[in-house]
Write a protein that holds these residues in place. Structure first.
Motif, PDB file in Angstrom:
ATOM      1  N   GLU A 161       4.697  19.797  37.192  1.00 56.57           N
ATOM      2  CA  GLU A 161       4.243  20.714  37.967  1.00 56.57           C
ATOM      3  C   GLU A 161       4.616  22.103  37.428  1.00 56.57           C
ATOM      4  O   GLU A 161       3.932  23.259  37.716  1.00 56.57           O
ATOM      5  CB  GLU A 161       5.067  20.739  39.287  1.00 56.57           C
ATOM      6  CG  GLU A 161       4.617  19.616  39.997  1.00 56.57           C
ATOM      7  CD  GLU A 161       3.183  19.580  40.256  1.00 56.57           C
ATOM      8  OE1 GLU A 161       2.707  20.575  40.837  1.00 56.57           O
ATOM      9  OE2 GLU A 161       2.832  18.384  40.381  1.00 56.57           O
ATOM     10  N   SER A 162       5.578  22.325  36.506  1.00 53.15           N
ATOM     11  CA  SER A 162       5.825  23.743  35.803  1.00 53.15           C
ATOM     12  C   SER A 162       4.861  23.758  34.648  1.00 53.15           C
ATOM     13  O   SER A 162       4.712  25.110  34.258  1.00 53.15           O
ATOM     14  CB  SER A 162       7.309  23.714  35.338  1.00 53.15           C
ATOM     15  OG  SER A 162       7.455  22.693  34.180  1.00 53.15           O
ATOM     16  N   HIS A 165       2.193  26.685  34.602  1.00 52.84           N
ATOM     17  CA  HIS A 165       2.628  28.142  34.843  1.00 52.84           C
ATOM     18  C   HIS A 165       3.306  28.536  33.441  1.00 52.84           C
ATOM     19  O   HIS A 165       4.296  29.540  33.479  1.00 52.84           O
ATOM     20  CB  HIS A 165       3.323  28.239  36.084  1.00 52.84           C
ATOM     21  CG  HIS A 165       2.498  27.649  37.230  1.00 52.84           C
ATOM     22  ND1 HIS A 165       1.483  28.292  37.593  1.00 52.84           N
ATOM     23  CD2 HIS A 165       2.830  26.660  37.877  1.00 52.84           C
ATOM     24  CE1 HIS A 165       1.011  27.299  38.586  1.00 52.84           C
ATOM     25  NE2 HIS A 165       1.810  26.463  38.919  1.00 52.84           N
ATOM     26  N   SER A 166       3.700  27.822  32.468  1.00 55.48           N
ATOM     27  CA  SER A 166       4.515  28.174  31.440  1.00 55.48           C
ATOM     28  C   SER A 166       3.819  28.343  29.943  1.00 55.48           C
ATOM     29  O   SER A 166       2.595  27.988  29.908  1.00 55.48           O
ATOM     30  CB  SER A 166       5.601  27.055  31.315  1.00 55.48           C
ATOM     31  OG  SER A 166       4.985  25.885  30.829  1.00 55.48           O
ATOM     32  N   HIS A 171       9.967  19.818  26.263  1.00 55.56           N
ATOM     33  CA  HIS A 171      11.082  19.203  27.163  1.00 55.56           C
ATOM     34  C   HIS A 171      11.672  18.156  26.423  1.00 55.56           C
ATOM     35  O   HIS A 171      11.203  17.357  26.092  1.00 55.56           O
ATOM     36  CB  HIS A 171      10.577  18.942  28.658  1.00 55.56           C
ATOM     37  CG  HIS A 171      10.083  20.199  29.267  1.00 55.56           C
ATOM     38  ND1 HIS A 171      10.636  20.789  30.439  1.00 55.56           N
ATOM     39  CD2 HIS A 171       8.585  20.469  29.142  1.00 55.56           C
ATOM     40  CE1 HIS A 171       9.712  21.966  30.466  1.00 55.56           C
ATOM     41  NE2 HIS A 171       8.638  21.761  30.031  1.00 55.56           N
TER      42      HIS A 171
END
Length: 297
Positions: A161-162, A165-166, A171
């Motif tokens: 979900e992130s 927007h990043s 990760h």
């Protein structure tokens, strides 16, 4: 210049000392000097640390400091620090406080006005990142993945979900060898088989290995092995344009298209069908029937 001026007496305080994660040559000269000079070494496992100390001829007294006694032992060590002591903290391998004990004592020492000195060295997350081929300018370290499937899926879904927007990032997760296959199955279900990943295994050791590619390819590579061993670092590409599953076009594909994509990425038909069913919340029989319908001319 004599030796005493080159190496002045060690200042009082807490020293967070990184130790090798496999190859003993990765210990730094500064780390060796500090481990020889402190009053005491707080160890995650005194037996493990004694091997390292014995190899380098270090005789400094040790005391256990691990996840099960971290809070109580921190009080004892803090008292010694407040009296002007010099204490080093080491984990079994790597950097204290990074998925290992050390942060509790560091925080309490800082609150008490005691100097805390980081002594840099080996770290599995950073070593895996810089050789992964994935974005390294920005990254998020998440520690060990949850052992339970529901919590693990929730973690991956939060990352997914992130992504839109990043900025491009990576990760980073730690995982155990007996759970890495199911973790990768969850990556395929959450992000899609085509999502870019890297897996680092046995870093700095004799059998060091990187497996790079799509989630489907890396999963297939591990599933083909009779056994999987070694410490694992799993890295997921956080490039926003790759966040297509399930919020983008991948989510709206038919089950047949998803199974076909998984097979193309390297999974067997059986495993591809299993993953597609899991990602859609379908039973095996229902997914099989739908898959068979898509194969009819």
């Amino acid at each position: 210049m004599d030796g005493s001026s080159e190496n002045p007496p060690l200042a009082p305080g807490l020293y967070l000392v990184a130790t090798p994660i496999g190859n003993l040559e990765d210990i730094t000269l500064r780390a060796l000097r500090i481990l020889r000079s402190v009053d005491r070494i707080a160890c995650e496992d005194t037996r493990q640390t004694s091997k390292l100390l014995g190899h380098f001829g270090i005789t400094t007294p040790t005391v256990s400091y691990h996840a099960h006694n971290e809070a109580s032992r921190a009080n004892e060590l803090l008292e010694a620090l407040q009296q002007g002591g010099r204490i080093a903290v080491v984990s079994d391998a790597g950097t204290p406080g990074i998925a290992d004990p050390g942060s509790v004592l560091a925080r309490e020492a800082i609150d008490a006005g005691i100097d805390v000195f980081p002594v840099p060295g080996a770290n599995a997350a950073i070593n895996a990142l810089i050789a992964s081929g994935l974005p390294a300018e920005r990254f998020a370290f998440h520690g060990f993945l949850p052992s339970k499937e529901g919590a693990r899926r929730t973690t991956f879904e939060a990352v997914r979900e992130s992504l839109p927007h990043s900025e491009p990032s990576t990760h980073v997760f730690y995982e155990t060898p007996h759970r890495i296959v199911v973790a990768l199955e969850d990556v395929v279900s959450t992000f899609g088989a085509a999502h870019r990943v890297a897996l680092a295994r046995e870093l700095t050791k004799l059998h060091e290995e990187f497996i790079r590619g799509t989630a489907g390819e890396v999963l297939a590579a591990l599933q083909s092995r009779p056994s999987i061993r070694g410490e694992m670092v799993l890295l997921l590409d956080g490039t926003p344009t790759l966040a297509l599953h399930p919020a983008g076009e991948t989510a709206h594909a038919t089950l047949g298209a998803e199974v076909a994509a998984l097979i193309k990425s390297g999974l067997s038909e059986k495993d591809a069908l299993k993953q597609a069913a899991k990602s859609r919340g379908l039973g095996k029989s229902e997914a099989y029937r739908e898959w068979q319908r898509t194969k009819k001319p």
